[in-house]
Design an enzyme around this catalytic site. Structure first.
Site, PDB file in Angstrom:
ATOM      1  N   VAL A   1       0.811  -1.190  -0.025  1.00 40.23           N
ATOM      2  CA  VAL A   1       0.020   0.032   0.012  1.00 40.23           C
ATOM      3  C   VAL A   1       0.837   1.338  -0.016  1.00 40.23           C
ATOM      4  O   VAL A   1       0.685   2.231  -0.714  1.00 40.23           O
ATOM      5  CB  VAL A   1      -1.158   0.110   1.198  1.00 40.23           C
ATOM      6  CG1 VAL A   1      -1.557   1.262   1.332  1.00 40.23           C
ATOM      7  CG2 VAL A   1      -2.052  -1.048   1.132  1.00 40.23           C
ATOM      8  N   GLU A   2       1.896   1.239   0.719  1.00 43.85           N
ATOM      9  CA  GLU A   2       2.657   2.519   0.713  1.00 43.85           C
ATOM     10  C   GLU A   2       3.491   3.013  -0.409  1.00 43.85           C
ATOM     11  O   GLU A   2       3.397   3.756  -0.935  1.00 43.85           O
ATOM     12  CB  GLU A   2       3.827   2.368   1.966  1.00 43.85           C
ATOM     13  CG  GLU A   2       3.195   2.279   3.411  1.00 43.85           C
ATOM     14  CD  GLU A   2       2.779   3.697   4.007  1.00 43.85           C
ATOM     15  OE1 GLU A   2       3.367   4.715   3.039  1.00 43.85           O
ATOM     16  OE2 GLU A   2       2.143   3.791   4.881  1.00 43.85           O
TER      17      GLU A   2
END
Length: 145
Positions: A48-49
């Site tokens: 996600v990051e």
């Protein structure tokens, strides 16, 4: 950008050698064991990051696989925020610090994303980005084996 340029010039050279998936898996497992985190959750956070991009830089300046802010990185770690080992170690360390503080995964993720000072009264801050961040991670985390 300064830290990426420094990394390119002094460490990686122009080739920007990235860590393999196997190396990332090993680093996540080691840091997760060291700090008491679930490696599955850490892998989801990395996806996600940064979508697994070792040299990612956000619009706010967060760096590397776990998108650690420069001030946070250099407060808790030595080394290079673009080296997978250093970045993952710092990111997992920071996340587990937040988890120990807030005692809930959603609040620890909120603190990781928006800053611990924004998590008040046991509530996720009312920021769309932070709420979306938590939902993306938790949807995958609770729905995969």
């Amino acid at each position: 950008m300064y830290h990426l340029a420094k990394h390119i010039v002094l460490v990686a050279g122009l080739g920007l050698v990235t860590s393999s998936d196997e190396e990332i898996d090993r680093l996540v497992l080691n840091a997760s064991q060291k700090y008491g985190a679930d490696p599955k959750l850490i892998h989801i956070m990395i996806n996600v990051e940064s979508k697994g991009r070792q040299f990612a830089i956000s619009r706010t300046g967060a760096m590397g696989l776990m998108q650690v802010m420069p001030t946070t990185f250099f407060d808790i770690a030595d080394g290079d925020p673009f080296l997978a080992e250093d970045n993952i170690d710092a990111g997992v360390r920071y996340f587990t610090t937040q988890y120990r503080r807030f005692k809930r995964i959603d609040l620890a993720l909120a603190a990781y994303n928006a800053g611990p000072q924004r998590v008040k009264d046991g509530k996720v801050p009312d920021f769309g980005e932070t709420r979306h961040y938590i939902k993306r991670i938790m949807d995958v985390y609770v729905n995969t084996d």
